[in-house]
Every structure is written in C-alpha cells, then in structure tokens.
Design a protein around this motif. Structure first.
Motif, PDB file in Angstrom:
ATOM      1  N   TRP A 130      34.935  49.842  39.012  1.00 22.76           N
ATOM      2  CA  TRP A 130      35.364  50.850  38.045  1.00 22.76           C
ATOM      3  C   TRP A 130      36.421  50.314  37.095  1.00 22.76           C
ATOM      4  O   TRP A 130      36.534  50.774  35.950  1.00 22.76           O
ATOM      5  N   ASN A 131      37.187  49.326  37.513  1.00 23.32           N
ATOM      6  CA  ASN A 131      38.118  48.669  36.595  1.00 23.32           C
ATOM      7  C   ASN A 131      37.362  47.920  35.513  1.00 23.32           C
ATOM      8  O   ASN A 131      37.789  47.894  34.352  1.00 23.32           O
ATOM      9  N   ILE A 132      36.250  47.305  35.874  1.00 26.61           N
ATOM     10  CA  ILE A 132      35.437  46.615  34.865  1.00 26.61           C
ATOM     11  C   ILE A 132      34.839  47.617  33.890  1.00 26.61           C
ATOM     12  O   ILE A 132      34.829  47.385  32.669  1.00 26.61           O
ATOM     13  N   VAL A 133      34.365  48.750  34.398  1.00 30.16           N
ATOM     14  CA  VAL A 133      33.812  49.788  33.517  1.00 30.16           C
ATOM     15  C   VAL A 133      34.869  50.243  32.513  1.00 30.16           C
ATOM     16  O   VAL A 133      34.626  50.290  31.303  1.00 30.16           O
ATOM     17  N   ALA A 134      36.062  50.575  33.017  1.00 33.08           N
ATOM     18  CA  ALA A 134      37.138  51.037  32.134  1.00 33.08           C
ATOM     19  C   ALA A 134      37.592  49.915  31.193  1.00 33.08           C
ATOM     20  O   ALA A 134      37.896  50.173  30.022  1.00 33.08           O
ATOM     21  N   GLY A 157      32.604  37.615  23.292  1.00 31.60           N
ATOM     22  CA  GLY A 157      31.990  36.822  24.354  1.00 31.60           C
ATOM     23  C   GLY A 157      32.521  37.210  25.724  1.00 31.60           C
ATOM     24  O   GLY A 157      31.763  37.311  26.697  1.00 31.60           O
ATOM     25  N   VAL A 158      33.827  37.453  25.806  1.00 29.43           N
ATOM     26  CA  VAL A 158      34.428  37.898  27.074  1.00 29.43           C
ATOM     27  C   VAL A 158      33.868  39.259  27.468  1.00 29.43           C
ATOM     28  O   VAL A 158      33.506  39.486  28.632  1.00 29.43           O
ATOM     29  N   LEU A 159      33.763  40.180  26.509  1.00 22.62           N
ATOM     30  CA  LEU A 159      33.219  41.501  26.816  1.00 22.62           C
ATOM     31  C   LEU A 159      31.769  41.417  27.271  1.00 22.62           C
ATOM     32  O   LEU A 159      31.356  42.109  28.208  1.00 22.62           O
ATOM     33  N   ILE A 160      30.995  40.552  26.638  1.00 22.70           N
ATOM     34  CA  ILE A 160      29.600  40.388  27.040  1.00 22.70           C
ATOM     35  C   ILE A 160      29.518  39.818  28.449  1.00 22.70           C
ATOM     36  O   ILE A 160      28.700  40.257  29.265  1.00 22.70           O
ATOM     37  N   LEU A 161      30.379  38.867  28.755  1.00 18.53           N
ATOM     38  CA  LEU A 161      30.390  38.279  30.097  1.00 18.53           C
ATOM     39  C   LEU A 161      30.740  39.330  31.155  1.00 18.53           C
ATOM     40  O   LEU A 161      30.083  39.412  32.203  1.00 18.53           O
ATOM     41  N   PHE A 162      31.729  40.158  30.886  1.00 22.15           N
ATOM     42  CA  PHE A 162      32.059  41.216  31.843  1.00 22.15           C
ATOM     43  C   PHE A 162      30.944  42.269  31.910  1.00 22.15           C
ATOM     44  O   PHE A 162      30.712  42.862  32.970  1.00 22.15           O
ATOM     45  N   ALA A 163      30.244  42.515  30.819  1.00 20.69           N
ATOM     46  CA  ALA A 163      29.111  43.450  30.854  1.00 20.69           C
ATOM     47  C   ALA A 163      27.983  42.897  31.732  1.00 20.69           C
ATOM     48  O   ALA A 163      27.360  43.649  32.488  1.00 20.69           O
ATOM     49  N   ILE A 190      28.444  40.825  34.231  1.00 20.84           N
ATOM     50  CA  ILE A 190      28.972  40.956  35.596  1.00 20.84           C
ATOM     51  C   ILE A 190      28.743  42.380  36.101  1.00 20.84           C
ATOM     52  O   ILE A 190      28.314  42.596  37.238  1.00 20.84           O
ATOM     53  N   LEU A 191      29.012  43.354  35.249  1.00 20.51           N
ATOM     54  CA  LEU A 191      28.826  44.748  35.631  1.00 20.51           C
ATOM     55  C   LEU A 191      27.358  45.038  35.941  1.00 20.51           C
ATOM     56  O   LEU A 191      27.044  45.697  36.943  1.00 20.51           O
ATOM     57  N   MET A 192      26.460  44.540  35.115  1.00 24.25           N
ATOM     58  CA  MET A 192      25.030  44.773  35.353  1.00 24.25           C
ATOM     59  C   MET A 192      24.568  44.130  36.654  1.00 24.25           C
ATOM     60  O   MET A 192      23.768  44.705  37.389  1.00 24.25           O
ATOM     61  N   ASP A 232      26.460  48.659  47.158  1.00 27.36           N
ATOM     62  CA  ASP A 232      27.865  49.041  47.246  1.00 27.36           C
ATOM     63  C   ASP A 232      28.704  48.528  46.075  1.00 27.36           C
ATOM     64  O   ASP A 232      29.923  48.638  46.083  1.00 27.36           O
ATOM     65  N   ARG A 233      28.070  47.955  45.062  1.00 29.07           N
ATOM     66  CA  ARG A 233      28.724  47.519  43.815  1.00 29.07           C
ATOM     67  C   ARG A 233      29.789  46.435  44.014  1.00 29.07           C
ATOM     68  O   ARG A 233      30.726  46.339  43.245  1.00 29.07           O
ATOM     69  N   VAL A 234      29.671  45.629  45.066  1.00 33.13           N
ATOM     70  CA  VAL A 234      30.660  44.580  45.312  1.00 33.13           C
ATOM     71  C   VAL A 234      30.181  43.250  44.741  1.00 33.13           C
ATOM     72  O   VAL A 234      28.999  43.051  44.484  1.00 33.13           O
ATOM     73  N   ALA A 235      31.123  42.339  44.555  1.00 32.79           N
ATOM     74  CA  ALA A 235      30.820  41.008  44.021  1.00 32.79           C
ATOM     75  C   ALA A 235      30.834  39.997  45.153  1.00 32.79           C
ATOM     76  O   ALA A 235      31.590  40.126  46.111  1.00 32.79           O
ATOM     77  N   GLY A 236      30.017  38.978  45.015  1.00 31.37           N
ATOM     78  CA  GLY A 236      30.048  37.861  45.945  1.00 31.37           C
ATOM     79  C   GLY A 236      30.970  36.774  45.408  1.00 31.37           C
ATOM     80  O   GLY A 236      31.631  36.936  44.373  1.00 31.37           O
ATOM     81  N   GLY A 237      31.003  35.656  46.117  1.00 32.93           N
ATOM     82  CA  GLY A 237      31.876  34.554  45.721  1.00 32.93           C
ATOM     83  C   GLY A 237      31.523  33.972  44.364  1.00 32.93           C
ATOM     84  O   GLY A 237      32.411  33.651  43.565  1.00 32.93           O
ATOM     85  N   GLY A 238      30.237  33.815  44.070  1.00 32.48           N
ATOM     86  CA  GLY A 238      29.816  33.265  42.784  1.00 32.48           C
ATOM     87  C   GLY A 238      30.186  34.172  41.623  1.00 32.48           C
ATOM     88  O   GLY A 238      30.647  33.709  40.573  1.00 32.48           O
ATOM     89  N   LEU A 239      30.006  35.463  41.825  1.00 29.19           N
ATOM     90  CA  LEU A 239      30.347  36.408  40.764  1.00 29.19           C
ATOM     91  C   LEU A 239      31.858  36.471  40.545  1.00 29.19           C
ATOM     92  O   LEU A 239      32.319  36.649  39.418  1.00 29.19           O
ATOM     93  N   LEU A 240      32.617  36.267  41.606  1.00 29.30           N
ATOM     94  CA  LEU A 240      34.072  36.225  41.466  1.00 29.30           C
ATOM     95  C   LEU A 240      34.498  35.028  40.618  1.00 29.30           C
ATOM     96  O   LEU A 240      35.407  35.145  39.782  1.00 29.30           O
TER      97      LEU A 240
END
Length: 154
Positions: free
Chosen positions: A48-52, A90-96, A98-100, A107-115
C-alpha cells in the motif's frame, strides 16, 4: 524561473516530491522486515505504500510538467528539466511494474529478487531528487534572510 504552481508563495512540486520518496523508502523497509521474518502485515503495508507513492509521484510529475511548459525551448534549463522528468518517470514505471508483479501473489508480498529491484528503483528516486535539488540550488540565488531583507536569526 519561478514555479507556476505555488501555495502561500511556496513552490508545490518540491513538496510533492517528498511524499513518494518517503513512501517508497518505507515500502523497501517494510519489505526488508517482512523478508527477515517480521509480521505478515509488513508485506501488505509495503504494497500500500507503493500504491500511495505512485499516486503521489504522478501528482509530482504533473506539477513538474506544468512548470516545465513555461521554460523556454532550447535552453539548458529545459533540457535538464526534460531529462530529470524522464528519469523520474522511469522510477515511477519501475515501481508500477513492481506493483503489478506483487498483484499476482495472493498476499501481495515481495520476494528477494523483487526487493533488489525495489532497492534499485529507490536509489534512482533518491539520485533524481538529489540532482533536482542540486540543480535548483545552483541556479537559484541565495536569499540572505526573510524575503531577502537581510533578516538575521538570533
């Protein structure tokens, strides 16, 4: 060149930039905590921090675009503004992205690679904000006090 979007005689865009930076940084910290064995809610908080952060980033980008429209074409300021805008997008696209990718997990969690990708995107956001501040400080004359009247703090 003064900002066209102002509230109480203060530029809006520099203030708006701080919100996505903080939200993206907190998302990375929450994901680190989640991957290190913290409570399960940390992954959801990061999501939700990424969404905001994306919402705030789009608002900041729109404010920057309004300011950039009024910069004369062919000037170094226009070139720098366009390059910084492209880097921030470019940063916003990268976080988008990540969000997708997070939306695909139940459960909407990230793994090590996504981190790691989040850390790279956050580093890009920090560098973009630092460079923007450096350019503004280099091109803006220093004010000696309140409204330039020589006010001295005691």
């Amino acid at each position: 060149m003064d900002s066209r979007l102002r509230i109480a005689n203060q530029a809006v865009q520099p203030v708006l930039v701080m919100f996505p930076l903080g939200l993206f940084a907190m998302a990375v910290l929450f994901d680190m905590g989640d991957l290190l064995g913290g409570p399960e809610i940390l992954g959801a908080l990061a999501y939700w921090n990424i969404v905001a952060g994306l919402f705030g980033g789009v608002l900041a980008a729109m404010a920057a675009a309004v300011d950039l429209i009024f910069v004369p074409n062919g000037t170094p300021a226009k070139r720098i503004g366009v390059m910084q805008g492209l880097a921030n997008m470019g940063v916003l696209i990268l976080f988008a992205v990540i969000l997708m990718l997070r939306m695909r997990t139940p459960d909407r969690v990230a793994g090590g690679g996504l981190l790691l990708v989040e850390l790279l995107a956050l580093a890009g956001a920090i560098l973009g904000a630092w460079y923007g501040g450096k350019v503004v400080n280099r091109r803006t004359p220093a004010v000696t006090g309140a409204q330039g009247r020589g006010y001295r703090a005691r």
